[in-house]
Design a protein around this motif. Structure first.
Motif, PDB file in Angstrom:
ATOM      1  N   MET A 160      82.749  -0.799 -75.622  1.00 46.69           N
ATOM      2  CA  MET A 160      82.780   0.663 -75.642  1.00 46.69           C
ATOM      3  C   MET A 160      83.294   1.147 -76.991  1.00 46.69           C
ATOM      4  SD  MET A 160      84.594   3.151 -72.822  1.00 46.69           S
ATOM      5  CE  MET A 160      84.099   4.862 -72.658  1.00 46.69           C
ATOM      6  N   GLY A 161      82.559   2.089 -77.639  1.00 43.60           N
ATOM      7  CA  GLY A 161      82.961   2.601 -78.929  1.00 43.60           C
ATOM      8  C   GLY A 161      83.969   3.731 -78.787  1.00 43.60           C
ATOM      9  N   TYR A 162      83.533   4.920 -79.184  1.00 43.37           N
ATOM     10  CA  TYR A 162      84.421   6.077 -79.103  1.00 43.37           C
ATOM     11  C   TYR A 162      84.033   7.017 -77.965  1.00 43.37           C
ATOM     12  CZ  TYR A 162      86.283   4.556 -83.583  1.00 43.37           C
ATOM     13  OH  TYR A 162      86.883   3.829 -84.572  1.00 43.37           O
ATOM     14  N   GLU A 163      83.309   6.475 -76.973  1.00 44.11           N
ATOM     15  CA  GLU A 163      82.940   7.309 -75.825  1.00 44.11           C
ATOM     16  C   GLU A 163      84.177   7.832 -75.093  1.00 44.11           C
ATOM     17  OE1 GLU A 163      81.721   4.367 -76.474  1.00 44.11           O
ATOM     18  OE2 GLU A 163      79.528   4.421 -76.457  1.00 44.11           O
ATOM     19  N   TRP A 164      85.252   7.025 -75.105  1.00 45.43           N
ATOM     20  CA  TRP A 164      86.479   7.466 -74.442  1.00 45.43           C
ATOM     21  C   TRP A 164      87.003   8.752 -75.071  1.00 45.43           C
ATOM     22  CZ3 TRP A 164      90.839   7.969 -77.466  1.00 45.43           C
ATOM     23  CH2 TRP A 164      90.814   7.314 -78.712  1.00 45.43           C
ATOM     24  N   GLY A 171      88.234  12.467 -84.795  1.00 44.05           N
ATOM     25  CA  GLY A 171      87.092  11.598 -85.102  1.00 44.05           C
ATOM     26  C   GLY A 171      87.018  11.257 -86.577  1.00 44.05           C
ATOM     27  N   LEU A 172      87.315  12.226 -87.447  1.00 47.09           N
ATOM     28  CA  LEU A 172      87.335  11.958 -88.891  1.00 47.09           C
ATOM     29  C   LEU A 172      88.435  10.958 -89.242  1.00 47.09           C
ATOM     30  CD1 LEU A 172      86.807  15.564 -90.338  1.00 47.09           C
ATOM     31  CD2 LEU A 172      85.213  13.643 -90.516  1.00 47.09           C
ATOM     32  N   ALA A 173      89.608  11.094 -88.614  1.00 43.83           N
ATOM     33  CA  ALA A 173      90.715  10.184 -88.886  1.00 43.83           C
ATOM     34  C   ALA A 173      90.398   8.760 -88.450  1.00 43.83           C
ATOM     35  CB  ALA A 173      91.983  10.686 -88.178  1.00 43.83           C
ATOM     36  N   LEU A 174      89.638   8.626 -87.345  1.00 43.22           N
ATOM     37  CA  LEU A 174      89.280   7.296 -86.838  1.00 43.22           C
ATOM     38  C   LEU A 174      87.956   6.793 -87.413  1.00 43.22           C
ATOM     39  CD1 LEU A 174      90.192   7.772 -83.049  1.00 43.22           C
ATOM     40  CD2 LEU A 174      91.532   6.595 -84.817  1.00 43.22           C
ATOM     41  N   ASP A 175      87.355   7.597 -88.299  1.00 40.66           N
ATOM     42  CA  ASP A 175      86.058   7.268 -88.909  1.00 40.66           C
ATOM     43  C   ASP A 175      84.936   7.207 -87.863  1.00 40.66           C
ATOM     44  OD1 ASP A 175      84.641   6.881 -91.267  1.00 40.66           O
ATOM     45  OD2 ASP A 175      84.540   4.704 -90.955  1.00 40.66           O
ATOM     46  N   LEU A 186      80.457  11.535 -81.150  1.00 45.52           N
ATOM     47  CA  LEU A 186      81.388  10.593 -80.514  1.00 45.52           C
ATOM     48  C   LEU A 186      80.704   9.722 -79.467  1.00 45.52           C
ATOM     49  CD1 LEU A 186      84.490  12.948 -80.065  1.00 45.52           C
ATOM     50  CD2 LEU A 186      84.194  11.137 -81.765  1.00 45.52           C
ATOM     51  N   GLY A 187      79.413   9.911 -79.272  1.00 47.76           N
ATOM     52  CA  GLY A 187      78.665   9.102 -78.315  1.00 47.76           C
ATOM     53  C   GLY A 187      78.681   9.635 -76.909  1.00 47.76           C
ATOM     54  N   GLY A 188      79.182  10.872 -76.735  1.00 47.98           N
ATOM     55  CA  GLY A 188      79.308  11.421 -75.394  1.00 47.98           C
ATOM     56  C   GLY A 188      77.970  11.689 -74.725  1.00 47.98           C
ATOM     57  N   THR A 189      77.010  12.268 -75.466  1.00 50.92           N
ATOM     58  CA  THR A 189      75.712  12.593 -74.886  1.00 50.92           C
ATOM     59  C   THR A 189      74.991  11.336 -74.412  1.00 50.92           C
ATOM     60  OG1 THR A 189      75.524  14.523 -76.353  1.00 50.92           O
ATOM     61  CG2 THR A 189      73.496  13.723 -75.314  1.00 50.92           C
ATOM     62  N   LYS A 190      74.989  10.298 -75.242  1.00 54.67           N
ATOM     63  CA  LYS A 190      74.340   9.045 -74.874  1.00 54.67           C
ATOM     64  C   LYS A 190      75.018   8.411 -73.667  1.00 54.67           C
ATOM     65  CE  LYS A 190      73.132   4.492 -76.743  1.00 54.67           C
ATOM     66  NZ  LYS A 190      73.273   3.573 -77.907  1.00 54.67           N
ATOM     67  N   PHE A 191      76.344   8.474 -73.632  1.00 52.77           N
ATOM     68  CA  PHE A 191      77.109   7.887 -72.539  1.00 52.77           C
ATOM     69  C   PHE A 191      76.784   8.584 -71.217  1.00 52.77           C
ATOM     70  CE2 PHE A 191      81.192   7.799 -70.098  1.00 52.77           C
ATOM     71  CZ  PHE A 191      81.203   6.430 -69.831  1.00 52.77           C
ATOM     72  N   VAL A 192      76.780   9.916 -71.215  1.00 55.98           N
ATOM     73  CA  VAL A 192      76.489  10.679 -69.994  1.00 55.98           C
ATOM     74  C   VAL A 192      75.053  10.450 -69.540  1.00 55.98           C
ATOM     75  CG1 VAL A 192      76.272  13.008 -69.029  1.00 55.98           C
ATOM     76  CG2 VAL A 192      78.231  12.429 -70.461  1.00 55.98           C
ATOM     77  N   THR A 193      74.121  10.394 -70.508  1.00 57.32           N
ATOM     78  CA  THR A 193      72.711  10.158 -70.173  1.00 57.32           C
ATOM     79  C   THR A 193      72.534   8.811 -69.495  1.00 57.32           C
ATOM     80  OG1 THR A 193      71.980  11.513 -72.037  1.00 57.32           O
ATOM     81  CG2 THR A 193      70.363   9.993 -71.100  1.00 57.32           C
TER      82      THR A 193
END
Length: 444
Positions: free
Chosen positions: A1-5, A39-43, A311-318
């Motif tokens: 899991m990437g940054y979906e959290w 997100g910028l701080a965590l790249d 942050l990968g949220g849309t892909k995760f929910v889909t």
């Protein structure tokens, strides 16, 4: 899991801001800024991504369809502030008054006509609440039946075109407003028909709950009644055909039809000698306020969706929605439950901008007809709008109800009409042809 959290935390934070009472637009923007910086701080978010934001904003504002929003709002404001809606309700009440439950039936008929001309829920409910509810209470109507008929038929402005809900939905789900208007017409009339049938059945099964209008309150007869009916009914019906007919027959785009409707409403006010500068100014101010609210939420939600997607949220929910056990039907059930629950607490514009960006990618991936999906969501929002304890239509009526009508009466009265709406929603889900049949005919 990437940054979906992080995307999940972003959505949860946004929701907590909402339920705390913070304005929706600022909730969108605030969470986008905070989680964008994280997100910028965590790249996880690239600074170059933010350069896309102005392009998205300008792309949105270049959408000609959105210009229909102020036109339709202005149309409704002019009709409501000029008093033409009141005259329409009074005339139909006299025509249907001799019938058992005639006033309740008149409320449903007028609510349907106003929905097809104004598209403004609050104005319709308040006008009918001020005019018809005191009369129904005085005649001995069951208060639940009286208030339920007003809130449900007034909320038809969300469903029957031209509807602001459908204009906003079209932008979010990527289909034309004209197709959504065509798809919504039959389900909207199904809702209106179910309300009318319920009022008639209750009136004949329990006459004491819905008495006819006394003879002394319908003294206008013969030629005078005919002329009054002609004056009150023909102009709004002509306006409906001018707006919807020009769209369905391909003579005008929804935006052009909206401008026709706005000019038509002004001409109706002029013909009835009610046109003045105050009416024009008040209608313009009301239009500016509502349009600005919609556009502000649209801008801020675009910022939110950009960060959420990064942050990968849309892909995760889909992936979650498309992987539900049960496939398409499971997705339909989940999406309807989510929209219904949100509809209890939020306005339709806010819901469109919150959940549609999450649902649309999954619906497209599952191969769902987006016109049918959009209308199904609109019917669902119609149900949520009158659901106790915090349905917005209930509050609108409560603000103008006579003191002898209690809040409990309004909430109880909404329940049978909610059940009717759920039945229509199930029919739309099981029989997509209720939506697609007219769309196919309009498309040729």
């Amino acid at each position: 899991m990437g940054y979906e959290w992080l995307a999940i935390a972003m959505f949860v934070g946004f929701f907590f801001l909402l339920i705390s009472g913070y304005p929706v637009a600022f909730s969108f923007a605030g969470t986008a800024i905070v989680f964008g910086l994280i997100g910028l701080a965590l790249d996880a978010v690239k600074i170059d991504l933010l350069r896309l934001l102005p392009n998205r904003w300008f792309g949105t504002m270049s959408d000609f369809t959105l210009l229909a929003i102020p036109f339709f709002i202005y149309l409704g404001s002019v009709l409501e502030k000029s008093g033409l809606a009141e005259e329409l309700l009074e005339t139909v009440g006299i025509l249907l008054g001799p019938l058992r439950g005639g006033i309740a039936l008149a409320v449903v008929v007028v609510g349907t006509l106003l929905a097809a001309t104004t598209g403004v829920v609050a104005a319709t409910i308040i006008a009918m609440g001020l005019i018809s509810l005191p009369i129904m209470v005085r005649l001995g109507y069951d208060r639940g039946l009286a208030t339920g008929a007003i809130t449900s038929s007034g909320t038809l402005a969300q469903m029957i075109p031209p509807s602001l809900v459908l204009v906003v939905l079209s932008d979010q789900i990527g289909v034309s407003v004209g197709d959504l208007f065509a798809g919504a017409l039959i389900p909207g009339l199904m809702l209106a028909g179910s309300y009318a049938l319920y009022c008639v059945v209750i009136a004949y099964l329990k006459p004491e709950l819905a008495p006819p209008l006394p003879l002394e309150m319908r003294q206008i007869r013969g030629w005078a009644l005919f002329m009054k009916s002609l004056k009150a009914l023909v102009p709004p019906i002509a306006l409906i055909f001018a707006v919807l007919g020009s769209i369905f027959f391909g003579l005008a785009t929804p935006t052009e039809a909206g401008s026709v409707g706005a000019v038509g409403a002004i001409l109706l006010a002029w013909a009835n000698k009610r046109l003045n500068w105050k009416l024009l100014a008040d209608s313009a101010l009301s239009t500016a306020r509502t349009s600005t609210l919609v556009i502000m939420i649209l801008f801020c939600s675009t910022f939110f969706s950009l960060i959420f997607e990064a942050l990968g949220g849309t892909k995760f929910v889909t992936e979650i929605l498309t992987g539900l056990p049960g496939g398409i039907m499971a997705f339909i059930i989940v999406s309807n439950i989510v929209v219904f629950l949100l509809g209890i607490f939020l306005e339709f514009v806010e819901i469109c901008f919150i959940v549609m960006p999450l649902f649309v990618p999954a619906a497209n991936a599952l191969g769902i007809d987006m016109i049918w999906f959009g209308i199904m969501m609109a019917v669902n929002l119609q149900t949520a709008f009158i659901s106790p304890p915090v349905g917005f239509s209930l509050f609108y009526l409560q603000s103008v109800a006579p003191k002898e009508v209690e809040t409990a009466d309004i909430h109880k009265g909404a329940l049978p009409f909610m059940a009717l709406q759920i039945v229509v929603l199930i029919l739309v889900i099981l029989f997509p042809g209720t939506v697609t049949w007219l769309v196919e005919r309009v498309q040729g």
